[in-house]
Design an enzyme around this catalytic site. Structure first.
Site, short mmCIF file in Angstrom:
data_model
loop_
_atom_site.label_atom_id
_atom_site.label_comp_id
_atom_site.label_asym_id
_atom_site.label_seq_id
_atom_site.Cartn_x
_atom_site.Cartn_y
_atom_site.Cartn_z
N ARG A 1 19.09 20.66 -10.14
CA ARG A 1 20.43 21.24 -10.12
C ARG A 1 20.98 21.63 -11.50
O ARG A 1 22.00 22.27 -11.60
CB ARG A 1 21.40 20.29 -9.40
N ASP B 1 19.03 9.38 -16.88
CA ASP B 1 20.18 10.29 -16.89
C ASP B 1 21.53 9.57 -16.81
O ASP B 1 22.46 10.05 -16.20
CB ASP B 1 20.04 11.30 -15.74
C1 UD1 Z 1 18.19 6.42 -7.67
C2 UD1 Z 1 18.21 5.13 -6.83
C3 UD1 Z 1 19.60 4.97 -6.24
C4 UD1 Z 1 20.62 4.93 -7.36
C5 UD1 Z 1 20.51 6.17 -8.22
C6 UD1 Z 1 21.41 6.04 -9.43
C7 UD1 Z 1 15.97 4.93 -5.94
C8 UD1 Z 1 15.11 5.05 -4.73
N1 UD1 Z 1 17.23 5.22 -5.77
O1 UD1 Z 1 18.44 7.46 -6.76
O2 UD1 Z 1 19.67 3.77 -5.46
O3 UD1 Z 1 21.93 4.83 -6.80
O4 UD1 Z 1 19.16 6.33 -8.69
O5 UD1 Z 1 21.41 7.26 -10.11
O6 UD1 Z 1 15.49 4.55 -6.99
N2 UD1 Z 1 12.21 9.61 -11.44
C9 UD1 Z 1 10.92 9.60 -11.92
N3 UD1 Z 1 9.90 9.73 -11.05
C10 UD1 Z 1 10.08 9.86 -9.72
C11 UD1 Z 1 11.40 9.86 -9.24
C12 UD1 Z 1 12.45 9.72 -10.11
O7 UD1 Z 1 10.70 9.48 -13.12
O8 UD1 Z 1 9.09 9.97 -9.00
C13 UD1 Z 1 13.32 9.45 -12.38
C14 UD1 Z 1 14.26 10.63 -12.44
O9 UD1 Z 1 13.85 11.53 -13.44
C15 UD1 Z 1 15.59 9.96 -12.77
C16 UD1 Z 1 15.47 8.60 -12.15
O10 UD1 Z 1 14.10 8.37 -11.96
O11 UD1 Z 1 15.78 9.82 -14.17
C17 UD1 Z 1 16.20 8.51 -10.84
O12 UD1 Z 1 15.67 9.44 -9.96
P1 UD1 Z 1 16.57 10.23 -8.95
O13 UD1 Z 1 15.73 11.13 -8.15
O14 UD1 Z 1 17.73 10.79 -9.66
O15 UD1 Z 1 16.99 9.02 -8.02
P2 UD1 Z 1 18.18 9.05 -7.04
O16 UD1 Z 1 17.70 9.62 -5.78
O17 UD1 Z 1 19.35 9.60 -7.70
CA CA Z 2 20.03 10.65 -9.67
#
Ligand code: UD1
Ligand code: CA
Length: 513
Positions: free
Chosen positions: A33, A123
């Site tokens: 986004r 983030d």
């Molecule tokens: C995640 C949490 C959620 C929390 C939120 C807070 C999980 C399943 N959920 O959700 O409970 O409220 O963060 O912001 O963890 N990332 C990776 N590799 C991946 C997936 C994500 O490095 O395979 C990193 C992303 O770059 C990011 C962070 O992990 O920095 C969080 O990922 P994001 O997809 O934003 O998680 P949310 O769905 O927001």
């Molecule tokens: Ca997030």
């Protein structure tokens, strides 16, 4: 820093034995986004990238090892890490299969068997070091298997919810898309920042399923697994939910920027800095401001900028990696990589470029550009000048519209103006050239040879006046009529034409204050 205390049986005083600590930052996501060629975690926010802020918040933990999980834009993120956190290890997560998967891969780069692992989403730039420290201290103090940072937020949309049992103990963390309507109504959210016991986390990560709406390995599921196994888990509630705000698009980024601006401004005001208009004053977290400095509206202090005590900066000033000495003033100007000495004065409308160095009480005034030059103590360049590759001595005066002609089309050359020298207006100093101490240069000169100390350098063609030229060549114009009137008036008064002055005015230094 949290430490475990051991008392020796012989009664010697306890020594503190720090936990081994590993920090894992999750930064592999794309940040769709943001709609950007730049990976989300590399977007800048008042002096650091989002990732830089997170690493700074983890800094005081003094981790033995920092692992950053990279994926989208991996090369850019690696290059940034090499700059800001050369000791960190980047681990590639080629496919983003979930936060649990990301941590599992990260731990493959961690040889240690025990200790604490702190996991932080990449983030959450407003996270404070104190909060991370409190989370880890609580976690280590309680010997928990896992502790999550939670916050009560006004709008939990999109976030994982903290689900507690009747006694208030954590039961599980549920993603919004997997939540029941009752769970969705909860406003206590998972901030995405956790402390884990390394050995128990490793074991639990092996048991994660992908049985959820996104088909991903959720790090958050580890909590439910620990609870089922009777392992102690904790919730640490952040005092200020603002710290836990994430960033998903540029509107949110702008919101975070305003919040951080206010936090930074408030901190400086509490140390004795006057900020006249906090809403338009943007200070990078890397800049510093001295006591009793005054920052007027529309001021930006960026990078490694230092503003000294009692300096007055603004309105309308941008300073990048610039040092402003005590009691100096900078008004409506732009500076990058410059030094402004104590009590010096800059602007309005000056442009200081890298290695512009103004000594104590020097003045660089209106529409003046200075690059790679020293302006000596008390020296003045008040108006409309370009000063490039020059050394200007103490108390020298550089008249309006003086150009230091430093570039011959191939090479740059230096100009030296001695102490107390006086350079008349509209002079070209064609480098390399030296104006000696106490020398004068006549206004309008184009100097390419040195002027010895105390001499006058002048290169102008002698003036000649062609009498009656306007009446002959521009008849009927405003000028011709004025000339005619002046001629008649002169004849009336003296009976003859007005004579032109013979003397040649050579001065022409600008009036300076
Ligand atoms: C995640 C949490 C959620 C929390 C939120 C807070 C999980 C399943 N959920 O959700 O409970 O409220 O963060 O912001 O963890 N990332 C990776 N590799 C991946 C997936 C994500 O490095 O395979 C990193 C992303 O770059 C990011 C962070 O992990 O920095 C969080 O990922 P994001 O997809 O934003 O998680 P949310 O769905 O927001
Ligand atoms: Ca997030």
């Amino acid at each position: 820093m949290a430490a475990r205390l051991f008392a020796f049986p012989d009664g010697s005083p306890p020594v503190s034995q720090p936990h081994r600590r590993t920090v894992v930052v999750l930064a592999a996501g794309e940040g769709k986004r943001m709609k950007s060629a730049l990976p989300k975690v590399l977007h800048p926010l008042l002096g650091r990238t989002l990732l830089g802020h997170v690493l700074a918040a983890a800094g005081p933990l003094r981790a033995d090892r920092t692992v950053v999980v990279v994926g989208h834009g991996a090369e850019q993120v690696r290059a940034h890490l090499a700059e800001v956190a050369p000791d960190a290890t980047a681990v590639l997560q080629a496919e983003q299969l979930g936060t649990g998967h990301a941590v599992r891969i990260a731990l493959e780069a961690v040889p240690e068997a025990g200790g604490t692992v702190v996991v932080i989403n990449g983030d959450v730039p407003l996270l404070r070091a104190e909060t991370v420290d409190a989370l880890v201290t609580a976690h280590e103090g309680e010997g928990a298997a896992a502790t999550v940072l939670a916050a009560e937020v006004p709008d939990p949309t999109g976030l994982g919810r903290i689900v507690r049992d009747a006694a208030g103990r954590l039961e599980q963390i549920v993603e919004e898309r997997d939540a029941t309507p009752a769970q969705r109504a909860l406003r206590e959210i998972n901030a995405g920042i956790y402390a884990f016991d390394l050995a128990r986390l490793r074991a639990a990560l092996g048991k994660l399923s992908t049985d959820n709406d996104q088909g991903e390995e959720y790090l958050t599921d580890v909590f439910g697994l620990f609870v089922s196994a009777g392992e102690p888990v904790g919730v640490h509630v952040a005092a200020d939910h603002v710290e836990t705000l994430g960033c998903n698009d540029r509107v949110e980024l702008a919101g975070l920027r305003r919040l951080l601006r206010d936090r930074v401004n408030e901190a400086w005001m509490r140390t004795g800095v006057t900020i006249l208009d906090p809403a338009t004053t943007w200070i990078d977290v890397t800049a510093t401001v001295g006591r009793d400095a005054v920052l007027d509206q529309n001021t930006q202090l960026r990078g490694s900028t230092v503003v000294g005590a009692e300096a007055v900066v603004g309105p309308d000033v941008t300073l990048i990696d610039t040092v402003v000495g005590p009691a100096a003033t900078v008004l409506r100007s732009h500076a990058t990589g410059a030094e402004v000495g104590p009590g010096a004065s800059v602007g309005p409308y000056a442009y200081l470029r890298p290695a512009a160095r103004l000594a104590e009480k020097a003045k660089v005034g209106t529409f003046v550009e200075v690059k790679n030059s020293e302006v000596g103590p008390g020296a003045k360049v008040p108006h409309l000048s370009y000063v490039g590759d020059a050394t200007i001595g103490a108390k020298a005066n550089i008249g309006a519209a003086t150009i230091f002609v430093n570039y011959d089309g191939v090479n740059k050359h230096r100009t030296v103006v001695g102490d107390g020298a006086f350079v008349g207006c509209d002079t070209n100093l064609i480098a390399p050239v030296e104006v000696g101490a106490g020398a004068y240069v006549a206004a309008g000169s184009a100097l390419s040879q040195d002027v010895p100390p105390g001499a006058l350098g002048v290169t102008r063609a002698p003036q000649r006046n062609i009498e009656g030229w306007v009446l002959r060549n521009r008849p009927g114009t405003v000028s011709a009529r004025a000339a005619e009137q002046a001629r008649t008036a002169g004849e009336d008064a003296s009976g003859g034409p007005v004579s032109a002055s013979e003397g040649e005015a050579i001065h022409g230094g600008a009036e300076t204050v």
